[in-house]
Motif scaffolding. Sequence first.
Motif, short mmCIF file in Angstrom:
data_model
loop_
_atom_site.label_atom_id
_atom_site.label_comp_id
_atom_site.label_asym_id
_atom_site.label_seq_id
_atom_site.Cartn_x
_atom_site.Cartn_y
_atom_site.Cartn_z
N SER A 32 0.82 -1.22 0.00
CA SER A 32 0.00 0.00 0.00
C SER A 32 0.85 1.27 0.00
N LEU A 33 2.12 1.13 0.40
CA LEU A 33 3.01 2.30 0.46
C LEU A 33 4.08 2.27 -0.63
N ASP A 34 3.82 1.55 -1.72
CA ASP A 34 4.80 1.48 -2.81
C ASP A 34 5.01 2.88 -3.38
N PRO A 35 6.23 3.41 -3.26
CA PRO A 35 6.47 4.78 -3.71
C PRO A 35 6.50 4.93 -5.23
N ASP A 36 6.49 3.82 -5.96
CA ASP A 36 6.51 3.91 -7.41
C ASP A 36 5.17 4.32 -8.00
N TRP A 37 4.11 4.23 -7.19
CA TRP A 37 2.76 4.52 -7.69
C TRP A 37 2.07 5.53 -6.79
N ALA A 38 1.36 6.46 -7.40
CA ALA A 38 0.58 7.42 -6.62
C ALA A 38 -0.52 6.69 -5.86
N ASP A 39 -1.08 5.65 -6.47
CA ASP A 39 -2.15 4.87 -5.86
C ASP A 39 -1.89 3.39 -6.19
N GLY A 56 -6.89 -12.79 -13.02
CA GLY A 56 -6.11 -12.05 -12.05
C GLY A 56 -6.78 -11.85 -10.71
N GLU A 57 -5.95 -11.84 -9.68
CA GLU A 57 -6.37 -11.48 -8.33
C GLU A 57 -5.40 -10.44 -7.80
N LEU A 58 -5.91 -9.51 -7.03
CA LEU A 58 -5.09 -8.45 -6.45
C LEU A 58 -5.09 -8.57 -4.93
N ALA A 59 -3.91 -8.45 -4.35
CA ALA A 59 -3.76 -8.36 -2.90
C ALA A 59 -2.87 -7.17 -2.60
N VAL A 60 -3.33 -6.29 -1.73
CA VAL A 60 -2.55 -5.13 -1.31
C VAL A 60 -2.23 -5.30 0.17
N ILE A 61 -0.95 -5.28 0.48
CA ILE A 61 -0.51 -5.46 1.86
C ILE A 61 -0.31 -4.09 2.49
N ASP A 62 -1.14 -3.80 3.49
CA ASP A 62 -1.07 -2.51 4.17
C ASP A 62 0.30 -2.32 4.84
N GLY A 63 0.89 -1.16 4.60
CA GLY A 63 2.15 -0.80 5.24
C GLY A 63 3.39 -1.27 4.51
N ALA A 64 3.24 -2.12 3.52
CA ALA A 64 4.40 -2.58 2.76
C ALA A 64 4.69 -1.60 1.63
N HIS A 69 7.49 -8.85 -0.65
CA HIS A 69 8.04 -10.19 -0.45
C HIS A 69 9.23 -10.17 0.51
N ALA A 70 9.95 -9.06 0.55
CA ALA A 70 11.08 -8.93 1.47
C ALA A 70 10.67 -8.26 2.78
N GLN A 71 9.71 -7.34 2.72
CA GLN A 71 9.29 -6.58 3.90
C GLN A 71 8.30 -7.35 4.76
N THR A 72 7.43 -8.11 4.12
CA THR A 72 6.39 -8.85 4.84
C THR A 72 6.29 -10.28 4.27
N PRO A 73 7.36 -11.05 4.35
CA PRO A 73 7.36 -12.37 3.70
C PRO A 73 6.27 -13.30 4.22
N ASP A 74 5.96 -13.24 5.50
CA ASP A 74 4.91 -14.12 6.03
C ASP A 74 3.55 -13.79 5.42
N GLN A 75 3.28 -12.52 5.23
CA GLN A 75 2.01 -12.12 4.62
C GLN A 75 1.95 -12.52 3.15
N VAL A 76 3.05 -12.37 2.44
CA VAL A 76 3.08 -12.76 1.03
C VAL A 76 2.88 -14.27 0.91
N LEU A 77 3.55 -15.02 1.77
CA LEU A 77 3.39 -16.47 1.76
C LEU A 77 1.95 -16.87 2.07
N ALA A 78 1.33 -16.18 3.02
CA ALA A 78 -0.06 -16.47 3.38
C ALA A 78 -1.01 -16.19 2.22
N LEU A 79 -0.65 -15.30 1.34
CA LEU A 79 -1.44 -15.03 0.15
C LEU A 79 -1.11 -16.00 -0.98
N ALA A 80 0.16 -16.29 -1.14
CA ALA A 80 0.62 -17.11 -2.27
C ALA A 80 0.22 -18.57 -2.15
N LEU A 81 0.34 -19.15 -0.96
CA LEU A 81 0.06 -20.59 -0.83
C LEU A 81 -1.38 -20.96 -1.18
#
Length: 91
Positions: A32-39, A56-64, A69-81
Amino acid sequence: MKALQDMCKSKPTDAGTQLAHVTCPILVVEGSLDPDWADPRAEGEKIIADLPAGLGELAVIDGAGHYPHAQTPDQVLALALPFLAKTAPRA
């Protein structure tokens, strides 16, 4: 190295023009905080909209940021599996 060199020659719009040709399920994970995108959410929704319907499916991780994948690996894994479990071909 050749693939990397070719990738550096591409324009940002090149990837977007290929989305309509995707044939496999896609999970887009963004911070949600990706600086490459305004939104970041809107960017992810645009990617999903440009894919063939239903792929397609979209998941936005708040605060990442840009590297969830490096900042919140457990959350990414919980989405990916679960995504892989429902989309991976059965042997």
